[in-house]
Design a protein around this motif. Sequence first.
Motif, PDB file in Angstrom:
ATOM      1  N   LYS A   1       0.830  -1.213   0.000  1.00 58.28           N
ATOM      2  CA  LYS A   1       0.000   0.000   0.000  1.00 58.28           C
ATOM      3  C   LYS A   1       0.861   1.259   0.000  1.00 58.28           C
ATOM      4  CE  LYS A   1      -4.037  -2.064   2.206  1.00 58.28           C
ATOM      5  NZ  LYS A   1      -4.857  -2.129   3.422  1.00 58.28           N
ATOM      6  N   LYS A   2       1.936   1.238   0.773  1.00 58.00           N
ATOM      7  CA  LYS A   2       2.823   2.403   0.839  1.00 58.00           C
ATOM      8  C   LYS A   2       3.546   2.602  -0.493  1.00 58.00           C
ATOM      9  CE  LYS A   2       3.689   4.907   3.808  1.00 58.00           C
ATOM     10  NZ  LYS A   2       3.207   6.288   4.067  1.00 58.00           N
ATOM     11  N   VAL A   3       3.989   1.520  -1.123  1.00 55.63           N
ATOM     12  CA  VAL A   3       4.659   1.610  -2.424  1.00 55.63           C
ATOM     13  C   VAL A   3       3.715   2.247  -3.445  1.00 55.63           C
ATOM     14  CG1 VAL A   3       5.457   0.209  -4.382  1.00 55.63           C
ATOM     15  CG2 VAL A   3       6.337  -0.249  -2.084  1.00 55.63           C
ATOM     16  N   ILE A   4       2.469   1.797  -3.465  1.00 56.68           N
ATOM     17  CA  ILE A   4       1.481   2.348  -4.400  1.00 56.68           C
ATOM     18  C   ILE A   4       1.249   3.829  -4.099  1.00 56.68           C
ATOM     19  CG2 ILE A   4      -0.937   2.247  -5.116  1.00 56.68           C
ATOM     20  CD1 ILE A   4      -0.720  -0.849  -4.657  1.00 56.68           C
ATOM     21  N   GLU A   5       1.114   4.165  -2.828  1.00 54.42           N
ATOM     22  CA  GLU A   5       0.902   5.564  -2.434  1.00 54.42           C
ATOM     23  C   GLU A   5       2.042   6.460  -2.915  1.00 54.42           C
ATOM     24  OE1 GLU A   5       1.635   8.034   1.583  1.00 54.42           O
ATOM     25  OE2 GLU A   5       0.383   6.245   1.855  1.00 54.42           O
ATOM     26  N   ILE A   6       3.267   6.012  -2.705  1.00 55.34           N
ATOM     27  CA  ILE A   6       4.422   6.808  -3.116  1.00 55.34           C
ATOM     28  C   ILE A   6       4.485   6.902  -4.635  1.00 55.34           C
ATOM     29  CG2 ILE A   6       6.959   6.872  -3.136  1.00 55.34           C
ATOM     30  CD1 ILE A   6       6.793   5.687  -0.246  1.00 55.34           C
ATOM     31  N   GLY A   7       4.183   5.831  -5.315  1.00 50.25           N
ATOM     32  CA  GLY A   7       4.149   5.861  -6.770  1.00 50.25           C
ATOM     33  C   GLY A   7       3.107   6.826  -7.305  1.00 50.25           C
ATOM     34  N   GLN A   8       1.974   6.922  -6.618  1.00 49.97           N
ATOM     35  CA  GLN A   8       0.914   7.833  -7.047  1.00 49.97           C
ATOM     36  C   GLN A   8       1.279   9.292  -6.784  1.00 49.97           C
ATOM     37  OE1 GLN A   8      -2.418   5.998  -4.996  1.00 49.97           O
ATOM     38  NE2 GLN A   8      -3.127   5.109  -6.915  1.00 49.97           N
ATOM     39  N   ARG A   9       2.280   9.520  -5.967  1.00 48.11           N
ATOM     40  CA  ARG A   9       2.759  10.890  -5.724  1.00 48.11           C
ATOM     41  C   ARG A   9       3.629  11.391  -6.871  1.00 48.11           C
ATOM     42  NH1 ARG A   9       5.652  10.546  -0.060  1.00 48.11           N
ATOM     43  NH2 ARG A   9       4.303   8.992   0.863  1.00 48.11           N
ATOM     44  N   GLY A  10       3.970  10.482  -7.775  1.00 43.64           N
ATOM     45  CA  GLY A  10       4.759  10.881  -8.929  1.00 43.64           C
ATOM     46  C   GLY A  10       6.203  10.425  -8.908  1.00 43.64           C
ATOM     47  N   VAL A  11       6.604   9.707  -7.868  1.00 45.85           N
ATOM     48  CA  VAL A  11       7.970   9.193  -7.820  1.00 45.85           C
ATOM     49  C   VAL A  11       8.073   8.071  -8.855  1.00 45.85           C
ATOM     50  CG1 VAL A  11       9.759   8.161  -6.374  1.00 45.85           C
ATOM     51  CG2 VAL A  11       8.123   9.756  -5.362  1.00 45.85           C
ATOM     52  N   GLN A  12       9.073   8.168  -9.734  1.00 48.14           N
ATOM     53  CA  GLN A  12       9.185   7.244 -10.866  1.00 48.14           C
ATOM     54  C   GLN A  12      10.204   6.117 -10.655  1.00 48.14           C
ATOM     55  OE1 GLN A  12       7.481   7.608 -14.021  1.00 48.14           O
ATOM     56  NE2 GLN A  12       6.213   9.013 -12.847  1.00 48.14           N
ATOM     57  N   ASP A  13      11.276   6.389  -9.945  1.00 47.54           N
ATOM     58  CA  ASP A  13      12.365   5.433  -9.813  1.00 47.54           C
ATOM     59  C   ASP A  13      12.044   4.369  -8.761  1.00 47.54           C
ATOM     60  OD1 ASP A  13      15.081   4.447 -10.165  1.00 47.54           O
ATOM     61  OD2 ASP A  13      15.481   5.328  -8.194  1.00 47.54           O
ATOM     62  N   PRO A  14      12.066   3.072  -9.146  1.00 46.90           N
ATOM     63  CA  PRO A  14      11.745   2.016  -8.180  1.00 46.90           C
ATOM     64  C   PRO A  14      12.635   2.020  -6.936  1.00 46.90           C
ATOM     65  CG  PRO A  14      11.761   1.120 -10.393  1.00 46.90           C
ATOM     66  CD  PRO A  14      12.282   2.530 -10.484  1.00 46.90           C
ATOM     67  N   THR A  15      13.921   2.327  -7.108  1.00 52.79           N
ATOM     68  CA  THR A  15      14.824   2.363  -5.951  1.00 52.79           C
ATOM     69  C   THR A  15      14.439   3.498  -5.012  1.00 52.79           C
ATOM     70  OG1 THR A  15      16.615   1.363  -7.221  1.00 52.79           O
ATOM     71  CG2 THR A  15      17.233   2.577  -5.231  1.00 52.79           C
ATOM     72  N   GLN A  16      14.093   4.635  -5.571  1.00 50.57           N
ATOM     73  CA  GLN A  16      13.676   5.767  -4.742  1.00 50.57           C
ATOM     74  C   GLN A  16      12.357   5.461  -4.038  1.00 50.57           C
ATOM     75  OE1 GLN A  16      13.212   9.482  -6.816  1.00 50.57           O
ATOM     76  NE2 GLN A  16      13.163  10.664  -4.920  1.00 50.57           N
ATOM     77  N   ILE A  17      11.437   4.815  -4.748  1.00 53.15           N
ATOM     78  CA  ILE A  17      10.168   4.412  -4.124  1.00 53.15           C
ATOM     79  C   ILE A  17      10.455   3.480  -2.949  1.00 53.15           C
ATOM     80  CG2 ILE A  17       8.005   3.118  -4.442  1.00 53.15           C
ATOM     81  CD1 ILE A  17       8.051   4.106  -7.399  1.00 53.15           C
ATOM     82  N   SER A  18      11.341   2.519  -3.159  1.00 50.60           N
ATOM     83  CA  SER A  18      11.702   1.575  -2.100  1.00 50.60           C
ATOM     84  C   SER A  18      12.319   2.300  -0.909  1.00 50.60           C
ATOM     85  CB  SER A  18      12.678   0.527  -2.648  1.00 50.60           C
ATOM     86  OG  SER A  18      13.115  -0.327  -1.629  1.00 50.60           O
ATOM     87  N   GLU A  19      13.257   3.189  -1.175  1.00 47.99           N
ATOM     88  CA  GLU A  19      13.915   3.931  -0.093  1.00 47.99           C
ATOM     89  C   GLU A  19      12.917   4.773   0.692  1.00 47.99           C
ATOM     90  OE1 GLU A  19      16.938   6.048  -2.239  1.00 47.99           O
ATOM     91  OE2 GLU A  19      18.274   4.302  -2.307  1.00 47.99           O
ATOM     92  N   LEU A  20      12.008   5.433  -0.010  1.00 50.10           N
ATOM     93  CA  LEU A  20      10.994   6.247   0.677  1.00 50.10           C
ATOM     94  C   LEU A  20      10.048   5.375   1.493  1.00 50.10           C
ATOM     95  CD1 LEU A  20      10.166   8.849  -2.097  1.00 50.10           C
ATOM     96  CD2 LEU A  20      11.190   9.320   0.138  1.00 50.10           C
ATOM     97  N   THR A  21       9.706   4.210   0.958  1.00 52.08           N
ATOM     98  CA  THR A  21       8.834   3.289   1.685  1.00 52.08           C
ATOM     99  C   THR A  21       9.484   2.874   2.995  1.00 52.08           C
ATOM    100  OG1 THR A  21       7.844   2.467  -0.369  1.00 52.08           O
ATOM    101  CG2 THR A  21       7.666   1.043   1.575  1.00 52.08           C
ATOM    102  N   ILE A  22      10.730   2.475   2.912  1.00 51.17           N
ATOM    103  CA  ILE A  22      11.469   2.037   4.110  1.00 51.17           C
ATOM    104  C   ILE A  22      11.553   3.187   5.118  1.00 51.17           C
ATOM    105  CG2 ILE A  22      13.765   1.368   4.935  1.00 51.17           C
ATOM    106  CD1 ILE A  22      13.961  -0.259   2.245  1.00 51.17           C
TER     107      ILE A  22
END
Length: 73
Positions: A46-67
């Motif tokens: 759910k958090k990964v999807i939320e961050i992705g919907q904010r416009g973050v494109q890079d999977p590594t950055q999405i992962s780092e923000l999720t953590i």
Amino acid sequence: MPIYRLLQNVPMGPEEITRLTTAYEETLRTIGLVDRNDPIAEMIAKKVIEIGQRGVQDPTQISELTIKEMGFS
């Protein structure tokens, strides 16, 4: 796997789905979570999807923000 089930309810293209599933897998690997049925895995999805919907494109950055946002070290 929680993220696939959750992504079925969100209108996204194949590239975005690939990006989010990559970020999800990377996040689980980084924190060492193997059991995809663990409730934490769904929270991460759910958090990964939320961050992705904010416009973050890079999977590594999405992962780092999720953590970071979920408080994992």
